[in-house]
Design a protein around this motif. Sequence first.
Motif: not given
Length: 460
Positions: A166, A422-423, A426-427, A429-430
Motif C-alpha cells: 500500500h 498511521e500508514y 492504512e495498510r 485496512r487496505s
Amino acid sequence: MSTAPESGPSQPLQLEPSAYAKRAGYNWPSPDRRLAATTKSGRNPLATKGQRPGVLQELTEDAARKLSGSFPGPLILPGDELAEDPKYPPQSFRSWLNEALRKNRKPNKRRNTLYVASAPEIASSMSFMKGWLQPNVGKGGKSPASTALSPPPAEDIIKYATSFYHGMPVKHFPRRLKFVPWTESKTPGKAGNDTNYVGLLAGNNCTRIRARPCHDGVFKRQLNLQDLLDAAIEMLPADAYSIILLFDHDMYEDEEDDFCCGRAYGADRVAVVSSARYHPGLDEYAGIDLAHMWPASHCKSYVDDVCSAEDLQPDLGTDPGMVVRPGPLLSAVEAVKFMEGTSTPEAKRGLWFSRLARTVVHELGHCLGLDHCIYYACVMQSTSCMAEDVRQPPYLCPVCLSKVSHAIACELNGRDEAGKGEYIIERYRSLEDFCDSWKRVGLFAGFGAWLRGRLDQLES
C-alpha cells in the motif's frame, strides 16, 4: 484427509518454536532482541534511563506475551528451512537500514512503481511448450483430472500486491512477453520437446532461456530462472522500482536443483515467480496437509503430533497462557475452522491464487532489501519445500513490517514516525478490504480475521 482444523473452544495454539527447533540447533532470539530488532537504534524501545533492576525484563516479557497472539515464533518442523540452516543470520531493522546496497535502491518519486508482467504467450511455432505446463503425477504418468484449471491471472496478483505494498504504485507491465524459437546457427533445426533453448521476446529484445528435462519428472521440461532474471533486468522500465515476471512453466536454478518457485535479484530489483508447483493437483505428491495450512499450522496438537513422530515430547515448560492466548491468530484459526473443503474448481482456483500471491509479495520484499526472516513466523521466512510453504503466514512480522513501512511511508512518501504508524493502520485496512473480497479462500479468510484482530489491538 480432513480440510479443517480440530473443532472445540479455545483451540490451543503453538506460539513458540516447536520442540524440534532445539534439536535442529535453532535458538529463538530473546524477547529483548526481538523488540530491539524493530528499532533504528537497535536497542530495546522499552529501555529508559534510571529503570530499576528487573523492570525492563518485566516490561519486555509482558510485551512479548501480548505480541505472541499476533506474531508467534517460527514453527520449525522437520525438514523446514530453519531446521536445515538454524544459524541463518538475522537482519534487524537497523541492519536493513544501513545495508550498503540500499544506498542506490531506495524508492523515490522517479523510481517508485512495482511492475507485474503476465506469463508469456507461446508462439504457434512453440506450441509444444504447452505440453510442458501439465503436471504428470497421475496414474500411469498422466495428468490428474484436477489439473484442468487456468493459472491465476496477473490482474488478481496486481490487486493483492497493491494492498500489500500500500502506497506504492503497482502496474501491469505494458509489453506482452512471448516464447519464440531460439536459433544460434544459419541453418536452424526445428524446435521441439527436446529443445535446450527457447527465446523470451519482450518488444525487440529476445533473451536465450535454457530448458532442461525436469529432474523429478513432474513436468516435461523446466526453464532456467537465472536466464529469466537476466531477461527481467533488460526489461526494467525507467520509472520502475522493481519488476516481477510471472511464469506458468516450472523453473530450476542450477543443475543440482529439482525446482524453484521464485527468486529475486534484490540488488537489481527484479524477481521471477512460477505458478507451476502451486497447482492444487500436485498437493498429494508434495505431501501438503490441507487440514493444517496456515493458520491451522499453529494448532498445537498438530505440531505435537509432528514432533512425536520424531520421538520428541511436547515442551511441558511452555507457559499455558502462551498456548491459548486470545488474539488475531486465534481469530484466524476460528475463521477457517468450518470452511468448506477445496474439492470444487472454484476452491482450487482460489487456493492456487493464494499460494502464488504470497510468494509474489515475498520476492518483491527482497527487491526492497528484506532478507529472510528468522525472528517470527513471517511471510519473509525462507522455505525448503511446498509443505512448509503453505504452513507459513501471509503477514509481515514486526521486524519486517518496520522495514516495509519505513521504505514506503518515510522514504517514498516523506512521512515521519507518527505518519509511519498511521500508514501501518492504512495498510492493514487496505489488506482487510482485499481479503473480504476473497473470503471464500481459506488463506484470505484467515488473514482477514487476523487483520481485524490486529486493527482492534492497534486502535484500542
